[in-house]
Design an enzyme around this catalytic site. Structure first.
Site, mmCIF file in Angstrom:
data_model
loop_
_atom_site.group_PDB
_atom_site.id
_atom_site.type_symbol
_atom_site.label_atom_id
_atom_site.label_comp_id
_atom_site.label_asym_id
_atom_site.label_seq_id
_atom_site.Cartn_x
_atom_site.Cartn_y
_atom_site.Cartn_z
ATOM 1 N N THR A 186 92.130 -42.534 -49.548
ATOM 2 C CA THR A 186 91.474 -43.797 -49.891
ATOM 3 C C THR A 186 90.607 -43.578 -51.126
ATOM 4 O O THR A 186 90.203 -42.446 -51.409
ATOM 5 C CB THR A 186 90.560 -44.282 -48.753
ATOM 6 N N GLU A 331 95.050 -47.690 -45.427
ATOM 7 C CA GLU A 331 95.207 -47.343 -44.009
ATOM 8 C C GLU A 331 96.285 -48.172 -43.322
ATOM 9 O O GLU A 331 96.612 -47.947 -42.161
ATOM 10 C CB GLU A 331 93.876 -47.563 -43.270
ATOM 11 N N LYS A 444 73.528 -61.688 -48.204
ATOM 12 C CA LYS A 444 72.810 -62.342 -47.111
ATOM 13 C C LYS A 444 71.587 -63.046 -47.669
ATOM 14 O O LYS A 444 70.636 -62.410 -48.092
ATOM 15 C CB LYS A 444 72.415 -61.318 -46.044
ATOM 16 N N TRP A 449 75.314 -66.185 -44.920
ATOM 17 C CA TRP A 449 76.134 -65.325 -45.759
ATOM 18 C C TRP A 449 76.744 -66.099 -46.918
ATOM 19 O O TRP A 449 77.165 -67.237 -46.754
ATOM 20 C CB TRP A 449 77.281 -64.720 -44.931
HETATM 21 P P1 AMP Z 1 92.575 -49.927 -50.686
HETATM 22 O O1 AMP Z 1 92.711 -49.171 -49.445
HETATM 23 O O2 AMP Z 1 91.995 -49.146 -51.811
HETATM 24 O O3 AMP Z 1 93.859 -50.587 -51.063
HETATM 25 O O4 AMP Z 1 91.509 -51.094 -50.424
HETATM 26 C C1 AMP Z 1 91.648 -51.989 -49.364
HETATM 27 C C2 AMP Z 1 90.634 -53.086 -49.498
HETATM 28 O O5 AMP Z 1 90.896 -53.868 -50.665
HETATM 29 C C3 AMP Z 1 90.664 -54.089 -48.373
HETATM 30 O O6 AMP Z 1 89.991 -53.630 -47.244
HETATM 31 C C4 AMP Z 1 90.000 -55.295 -49.023
HETATM 32 O O7 AMP Z 1 88.595 -55.167 -49.028
HETATM 33 C C5 AMP Z 1 90.478 -55.202 -50.445
HETATM 34 N N1 AMP Z 1 91.619 -56.115 -50.630
HETATM 35 C C6 AMP Z 1 92.921 -55.829 -50.622
HETATM 36 N N2 AMP Z 1 93.650 -56.930 -50.859
HETATM 37 C C7 AMP Z 1 92.795 -57.949 -51.006
HETATM 38 C C8 AMP Z 1 92.905 -59.361 -51.256
HETATM 39 N N3 AMP Z 1 94.076 -59.942 -51.436
HETATM 40 N N4 AMP Z 1 91.763 -60.086 -51.297
HETATM 41 C C9 AMP Z 1 90.562 -59.528 -51.126
HETATM 42 N N5 AMP Z 1 90.377 -58.221 -50.905
HETATM 43 C C10 AMP Z 1 91.475 -57.437 -50.842
#
Ligand code: AMP
Length: 547
Positions: A186, A331, A444, A449
């Site tokens: 990640t 994940e 917040k 929120w």
């Molecule tokens: P990653 O594991 O680096 O791909 O990051 C995952 C995170 O990216 C998710 O938990 C979200 O917070 C954010 N994310 C992924 N797709 C979207 C989306 N379409 N809109 C908003 N946030 C997103």
């Protein structure tokens, strides 16, 4: 009584053999680091993946040993996807945009044995190789005659010289379908990065799901351009789904700028593309001033961070391209939800349809989701109540590789484990999920929120704004108040007061940002997402005019 069907493990090697046999002449086109365009086919990829497998056997690499890559999207990377995982080793896609110290930490944590890299990343490998004791073989993804004489990297071979002596036949091992196939760390904006360790089974199930009509709708007639890197969650599984449907694949290599991507889309008749919003921002930024249109592109998946409505509109109204808004995580392999309309939405006005399209979408079969409140109680699907988003399913992690400091899943009353996504969301009665924020980014204000995504979406709908990030800043009375940090489009002008004025009527009064901060650039992380942690550091000395 058990069913009487054949017990065939779901294996990645089956994908490449299927693609070679049934879609052998479908093209794989890559812009190479060398700058030229390379053409091969699924049949060629399979033959060379078998050579990779033979090379790894010759090195006596054990099952589950990690083979790392530092590479762009290209045919050699694709061959490694299949040769490494198919032969039972674990493909570890390293992210070259990380700081070299992080690459070292990750390579050591994963105990990588082999590192295959594009020549672009030679300086990184030169900087790190002495600090990576487990790596016993370095392979440069180039022709033998392109390998510089003195790189200082012991035993470095070119990929072509490495696989040339190997046979292109290979008997793929009958692995346990739950065996590990690949891994991805990640982005790790806080603490050390953590690795999702995918299995053959999870990857194949995800590949089936990704190809479904209401997901990416992939077919043998498509020409698919993954702009999303193969080092970011397996390019959202596209290398696997593409083999499953036998489509043409087009790889952009290092050329991720608007012009390079557009030129490739046109010359290779791309019908479908996938990437994060920041990349499509660059593409749109190239199209508009040059008065260009797409001749073959029909749809694009945009995900990884929230896709602003202005972008969905621009693609549809100006270019006739359908945006499929997707949400997922490293994940989750990564796909969780994708936004397509239901039958009952088809008669709606464009404006009402838009309200649905900008949501992150409906769960794909296989992904179960729910939102919960502070005490873990499940919250209603009314499109208004927001809570922590939890997921479970066969392509979602149950644990991290070499977990340190606790396991991620939370148990429900039935003892079922759910993965807490760290996202805050609403779900409506039709099952459409909308992300309000990362839980740590939610603002917040006075006990209520404010969604930073909503505030950003309004800002980028202003014609002068290229990019916007909204963060909460401490306030003596309200706890936190929103401030929007913006980058203007080149040559465009807008004042602070004009932008604040622009929010009137578009959101509740108390949600309108207290201030606008103009910057030249917003810091981006290694996967192209806005790095709000860094932004907050940059604004550490900022005080609110309203405080
Ligand atoms: P990653 O594991 O680096 O791909 O990051 C995952 C995170 O990216 C998710 O938990 C979200 O917070 C954010 N994310 C992924 N797709 C979207 C989306 N379409 N809109 C908003 N946030 C997103």
């Amino acid at each position: 009584m058990l069913g009487l069907m054949q017990d065939q493990p779901l294996l990645i090697s089956a994908l490449i053999e299927f693609a070679a046999r049934h879609h052998g002449d479908a093209e794989i086109v890559s812009r190479r680091v060398e700058g030229d365009i390379h053409r091969s086919t699924w049949r060629d990829v399979a033959a060379r993946a078998r050579k990779v497998a033979n090379a790894l056997d010759q090195m006596k690499l054990a099952e589950s040993d990690r083979v790392a890559t530092l590479a762009w999207n290209g045919y050699r990377h694709l061959e490694l996807y299949y040769g490494v995982s198919g032969s039972g080793r674990v493909l570890h896609t390293l992210n070259p945009r990380l700081h070299p110290d992080q690459v070292v930490w990750i390579a050591n944590h994963a105990e990588d044995q082999v590192l295959c890299f594009d020549m672009t990343f030679l300086p990184i490998v030169q900087a790190i190789h002495a600090k990576c004791p487990t790596i016993k073989q370095y392979v440069a993804l180039c022709d033998a005659d392109k390998l510089p004489a003195d790189t200082g990297i012991p035993g470095l071979v070119s990929y072509e010289a490495w696989i040339a002596p190997q046979k292109d036949s290979y008997v793929w091992p009958k692995l346990d379908e739950n065996a590990a196939s690949s891994m991805c760390y990640t982005s790790g904006t806080t603490g050390n990065p953590k690795a999702a360790l995918y299995s053959h089974r999870s990857s194949i199930l995800h590949a089936y799901a990704a190809a479904l009509p209401d997901v990416m709708c992939l077919s043998a007639r498509d020409s698919v351009l993954p702009v999303v890197p193969m080092f970011h969650v397996n390019a959202w599984g596209l290398p696997y789904s593409a083999a499953m449907v036998g489509c043409k694949l087009v790889f952009p290599g290092a050329g991720m700028d608007g012009k390079s991507v557009y030129d490739l889309m046109e010359s290779e008749k791309v019908t479908f593309a996938a990437g994060v919003p920041t990349v499509w921002q660059m593409l749109l930024g190239h199209l508009k001033p040059n008065n260009l249109k797409f001749s073959t592109l029909t749809r694009t998946v945009i995900g990884g961070s929230a896709c602003p409505p202005a972008m969905i509109n621009a693609f549809r109204d100006d270019y006739g391209v359908d945006v499929l808004h997707a949400w997922g995580m490293t994940e989750m392999s990564p796909l969780g939800t994708l936004c397509t309309l239901k039958n009952k939405h088809l008669g709606m006005s464009a404006e009402d349809q838009m309200k649905i399209r900008l949501k992150q979408g409906r769960a794909i079969f296989g992904v179960d989701m729910k939102i919960v409140g502070e005490n873990g109680q499940e919250l209603p699907w009314d499109g208004k109540t927001y809570g922590d988003l939890l997921v479970k399913g066969p392509w979602i992690v149950k644990d991290y590789f070499k977990t340190e400091g606790g396991h991620p899943l939370v148990s429900d009353a039935n003892g079922e484990g759910w993965f807490p996504t760290g996202d805050v969301a609403t779900i409506d009665a039709d099952g459409y999920m909308q992300i309000t924020d990362r839980s740590k980014d939610v603002i917040k204000s006075g006990g209520e929120w404010i969604s930073s995504i909503d505030i950003e979406n309004i800002a980028v709908a202003h014609p002068a704004i290229a990019m916007a990030a909204c963060i909460g800043v401490k306030h003596p009375k309200w706890d936190e108040r929103p401030v929007v940090v913006v980058v203007k489009k080149p040559g465009a002008e807008v004042t602070r007061d004009e932008l604040i004025q622009f929010y009137e009527g578009k959101t509740a009064k108390w949600q309108i940002p207290d201030d606008v901060v103009f910057v030249d650039a917003i810091p981006l992380g290694a996967t192209g997402k806005m790095l709000k942690t860094k932004l907050r550091e940059q604004l550490a000395n900022y005080t609110l005019p309203t405080a």
